[in-house]
Scaffold this active site. Structure first.
Site, PDB file in Angstrom:
ATOM      1  N   THR A 154     -53.351 -22.162 -28.075  1.00 52.47           N
ATOM      2  CA  THR A 154     -54.411 -22.802 -28.837  1.00 52.47           C
ATOM      3  C   THR A 154     -55.444 -21.807 -29.329  1.00 52.47           C
ATOM      4  O   THR A 154     -55.896 -21.877 -30.477  1.00 52.47           O
ATOM      5  CB  THR A 154     -55.093 -23.875 -27.965  1.00 52.47           C
ATOM      6  OG1 THR A 154     -54.096 -24.784 -27.491  1.00 52.47           O
ATOM      7  CG2 THR A 154     -56.122 -24.641 -28.777  1.00 52.47           C
ATOM      8  N   SER A 155     -55.826 -20.853 -28.482  1.00 50.85           N
ATOM      9  CA  SER A 155     -56.864 -19.908 -28.909  1.00 50.85           C
ATOM     10  C   SER A 155     -56.370 -19.053 -30.071  1.00 50.85           C
ATOM     11  O   SER A 155     -57.124 -18.765 -31.007  1.00 50.85           O
ATOM     12  CB  SER A 155     -57.308 -19.015 -27.744  1.00 50.85           C
ATOM     13  OG  SER A 155     -56.272 -18.134 -27.346  1.00 50.85           O
TER      14      SER A 155
ATOM     15  N   GLY B  33     -63.449 -21.092 -24.218  1.00 48.68           N
ATOM     16  CA  GLY B  33     -63.409 -20.905 -25.665  1.00 48.68           C
ATOM     17  C   GLY B  33     -64.787 -20.770 -26.267  1.00 48.68           C
ATOM     18  O   GLY B  33     -65.027 -19.921 -27.149  1.00 48.68           O
TER      19      GLY B  33
ATOM     20  N   GLY C 245     -58.195 -15.422 -21.282  1.00 44.67           N
ATOM     21  CA  GLY C 245     -58.622 -14.037 -21.421  1.00 44.67           C
ATOM     22  C   GLY C 245     -57.527 -13.139 -21.956  1.00 44.67           C
ATOM     23  O   GLY C 245     -57.720 -12.405 -22.927  1.00 44.67           O
TER      24      GLY C 245
ATOM     25  N   ARG D 105     -55.356 -28.822 -22.338  1.00 44.60           N
ATOM     26  CA  ARG D 105     -54.710 -28.879 -21.024  1.00 44.60           C
ATOM     27  C   ARG D 105     -55.694 -29.080 -19.886  1.00 44.60           C
ATOM     28  O   ARG D 105     -55.314 -29.430 -18.776  1.00 44.60           O
ATOM     29  CB  ARG D 105     -53.899 -27.600 -20.783  1.00 44.60           C
ATOM     30  CG  ARG D 105     -52.703 -27.489 -21.710  1.00 44.60           C
ATOM     31  CD  ARG D 105     -51.798 -26.345 -21.313  1.00 44.60           C
ATOM     32  NE  ARG D 105     -50.740 -26.180 -22.308  1.00 44.60           N
ATOM     33  CZ  ARG D 105     -49.824 -25.250 -22.259  1.00 44.60           C
ATOM     34  NH1 ARG D 105     -49.822 -24.388 -21.263  1.00 44.60           N
ATOM     35  NH2 ARG D 105     -48.901 -25.154 -23.183  1.00 44.60           N
TER      36      ARG D 105
ATOM     37  N   HIS E 119     -44.439 -27.765 -19.481  1.00 47.19           N
ATOM     38  CA  HIS E 119     -45.045 -26.453 -19.213  1.00 47.19           C
ATOM     39  C   HIS E 119     -45.747 -26.434 -17.860  1.00 47.19           C
ATOM     40  O   HIS E 119     -46.432 -25.476 -17.533  1.00 47.19           O
ATOM     41  CB  HIS E 119     -46.081 -26.109 -20.281  1.00 47.19           C
ATOM     42  CG  HIS E 119     -45.565 -26.204 -21.670  1.00 47.19           C
ATOM     43  ND1 HIS E 119     -45.761 -27.317 -22.460  1.00 47.19           N
ATOM     44  CD2 HIS E 119     -44.853 -25.337 -22.409  1.00 47.19           C
ATOM     45  CE1 HIS E 119     -45.197 -27.117 -23.638  1.00 47.19           C
ATOM     46  NE2 HIS E 119     -44.635 -25.933 -23.643  1.00 47.19           N
TER      47      HIS E 119
ATOM     48  N   GLY F 267     -57.794 -29.216 -35.284  1.00 45.19           N
ATOM     49  CA  GLY F 267     -57.718 -29.462 -33.851  1.00 45.19           C
ATOM     50  C   GLY F 267     -58.250 -30.795 -33.401  1.00 45.19           C
ATOM     51  O   GLY F 267     -58.069 -31.188 -32.255  1.00 45.19           O
TER      52      GLY F 267
END
Length: 574
Positions: free
Chosen positions: A442-443, A556, A400, A541, A217, A484
């Site tokens: 992830t969020s 976060g 965001g 990341r 990625h 997580g």
């Protein structure tokens, strides 16, 4: 660059539709991904793989006889939602349990983990093997933190061949883990990839340079160096991989390996063959016996210019399963008698939108929760650019916009649930699924976990009390940390969530009203979020660029503190 598309928003859906139309004899589409269109042996394990789209042949191209039973397909480079995973597993299940396998990325770990818990609650055995083949992403001492790249294929193939051979779920897990720990990969990139409709690539490598150890990625590698000759690239990759021989193998001499030379999207097959020529020579010189190698595009990254090399260290059992026949759209080996087609009308596809009955008090609470989600959307809309700026300092800058996509979807799902007299638990479940599905990453996974925890705690029957809300927040905290693996001090949302949860629980236990207890918890979360500026990230990341994030609060943690403060106003009014 990606040149052929219509509306970029619909790119994945339209690509999936075309893929299924081209390969209807092997796959069929269901909500969340694809499954085999041919019958599997009843009473056997189903292997379900998946991750973000943009990596074809992974993941949908690896569904078929002798390979995966289903593939879950998220948005471009975004993990699929727990609901998508659940849907594919239910449709692919053959009655002997499900093995979930995917690259070891935080969003995938969370979403697939959520789906696993849900399947187990329903009596369907389910286990997970996250692929960890990328030697550049963590040291051997922290091998569990490594990413999954082209080595996905070896683990998927071994798991599926074992399931096809009638192994039990326990045995499929055993042999899949063996394949995982015997697979090592390393990649390089010459330039980044471009998402459909984007004006520029996700990243660039300086002209004449090569990024060594780059992830699929665009995650940072370990170094940059001048672009080498094909032979020099082969020597670089082989030397790095031979520096780390898996445990249980005394030396390279006499060992058997399969070799995967993988193009990441825009390297031509002829170029790969030039590199493989030297790889083959070097491995032979090291005394290795090469077994059924693969050269081509196996796990790509849209149009990324790059390649990776994988060594899969075999034993007798792994070799037999690696050689077993397979017939998938993008991977075929040996000869198989075609299985008859399935009856799609008999597939077990859940009705995710059903509204179960609820008590009047729970329906009233659901209306309050809808107001809380509306307040959450407003505060995220107001801060979307700042959250993106915080994330871009050491991450990929999408926090965001990801939060915004998620909360918009959650609010719409909650609005629909309220219109149909849903209880608090059902409203939160539907909002959680919408948030994680639309936000991705992830969020999205984390907020899906938290809202699901509240959903399970509140349910649709009992009248929510301050103690029940505190209990739900505590479960949300525990579930996020369990899925997580983040701890206090890792510079994540957990650094704000733990003090918020503990303060709320303590204040409620001392007899304070919910508004008063929530206000104390908001203050604790805000202080903790600001304090993350002094921390270095240890997960996610941002970890490879930890020094850059010093002096900046974790996005976060900041978004959590903003949201609980916005919810405070709703609680005060109600």
């Amino acid at each position: 660059m990606t040149r052929l598309y219509n509306d970029p928003v619909n790119f994945v859906d339209e690509a999936t539709e075309g893929f299924v139309a081209a390969h209807a004899q092997r796959v069929c589409q269901i909500p969340g991904g694809v499954i085999r269109s041919t019958r599997s042996e009843p009473g056997t394990v189903a292997v379900v793989i998946g991750g973000g789209s943009g990596h074809y042949p992974a993941f949908a191209g690896l569904v078929g006889q002798g390979l995966a039973h289903g593939a879950v397909m998220g948005n471009l480079f975004a993990s699929p939602s727990a609901q998508q995973v659940y849907n594919v597993c239910k449709a692919a299940n053959n009655g002997a349990g499900v093995l979930l396998s995917f690259g070891n990325y935080a969003g995938d770990v969370l979403h697939f983990g959520q789906a696993r818990e849900r399947l187990i609650r329903e009596g369907i055995p389910c286990e997970i093997v996250a692929v960890i083949d990328d030697v550049s992403s963590a040291s051997q001492d922290e091998i569990h933190k490594r990413r999954g790249i082209a080595g996905d294929l070896t683990v998927f193939k071994i798991a599926a061949a074992a399931a096809e051979a009638g192994y039990s779920l326990e045995e499929v897990v055993r042999i899949s883990r063996a394949a995982n720990f015997r697979t090592r990969s390393m990649g390089v990139a010459f330039d980044g990839c471009t998402l459909p409709g984007a004006k520029d690539a996700l990243f660039h490598v300086p002209s004449g340079k090569m990024a060594v150890g780059l992830g699929i990625h665009g995650e940072p590698g370990i170094s940059e160096q001048d672009v080498p000759t094909a032979d020099a690239l082969a020597e670089l990759l082989v030397s790095h991989l031979l520096d780390e021989i898996p445990e249980g193998i005394d030396s390279a001499k006499g060992a058997r390996v399969s070799v995967l030379l993988n193009g990441l999207g825009s390297i031509k097959y002829e170029e790969l063959f030039v590199v493989y020529r030297r790889v083959h020579q070097l491995l032979g010189d090291a005394g290795l016996e090469i077994v059924e190698p693969e050269v081509g595009e196996l796990v790509t990254s849209l149009d990324m210019a790059g390649a990776s090399l994988t060594l899969f260290w075999l034993d007798d059992e792994l070799e037999r399963l690696w050689k077993a026949p397979a017939d998938a759209p993008a991977y075929r080996k040996g000869s198989l008698e075609a299985a008859p087609p399935i009856d799609t009308s008999q597939l077990d596809i859940p009705d995710a939108d059903a509204i179960p009955p609820a008590s009047e008090s729970s329906i009233a609470a659901a209306r309050c929760l809808y107001s809380a989600l509306s307040a959450t959307r407003k505060i995220i809309d107001q801060n979307v650019e700042e959250l993106g700026r915080l994330d871009a300092i050491a991450g990929d800058g999408d926090h965001g916009i990801g939060m915004q996509r998620g909360v918009v979807a959650a609010e719409l799902a909650a609005e629909d649930a309220v219109s149909r007299n849903a209880g608090a638990g059902t409203l939160l479940r539907l909002a959680a699924e919408a948030w994680s599905d639309r936000a991705g990453g992830t969020s999205g996974a984390i907020w899906g976990v938290m809202l699901n925890a509240l959903s399970v705690t509140l349910g649709d029957d009992d009248e929510p009390t301050p103690a029940l809300y505190a209990q739900g927040i505590t479960k949300a905290k525990d579930d996020v940390m369990a899925f997580g693996k983040a701890k206090l001090g890792d510079k994540t949302l957990v650094d704000a969530l733990v003090p918020f949860s503990e303060t709320l629980e303590r204040a409620v236990a001392e007899g304070e009203t919910l508004p008063a207890a929530w206000a104390k918890a908001v203050e604790a979360a805000d202080n903790a979020a600001k304090a993350t500026a002094d921390l270095k990230p240890k997960l996610g990341r941002a970890r490879p660029l930890a020094e850059k994030s010093l002096g900046t609060s974790d996005p976060g943690a900041v978004s959590l503190s903003l949201i609980v403060a916005a919810v405070q106003a709703v609680i005060d009014q109600r």
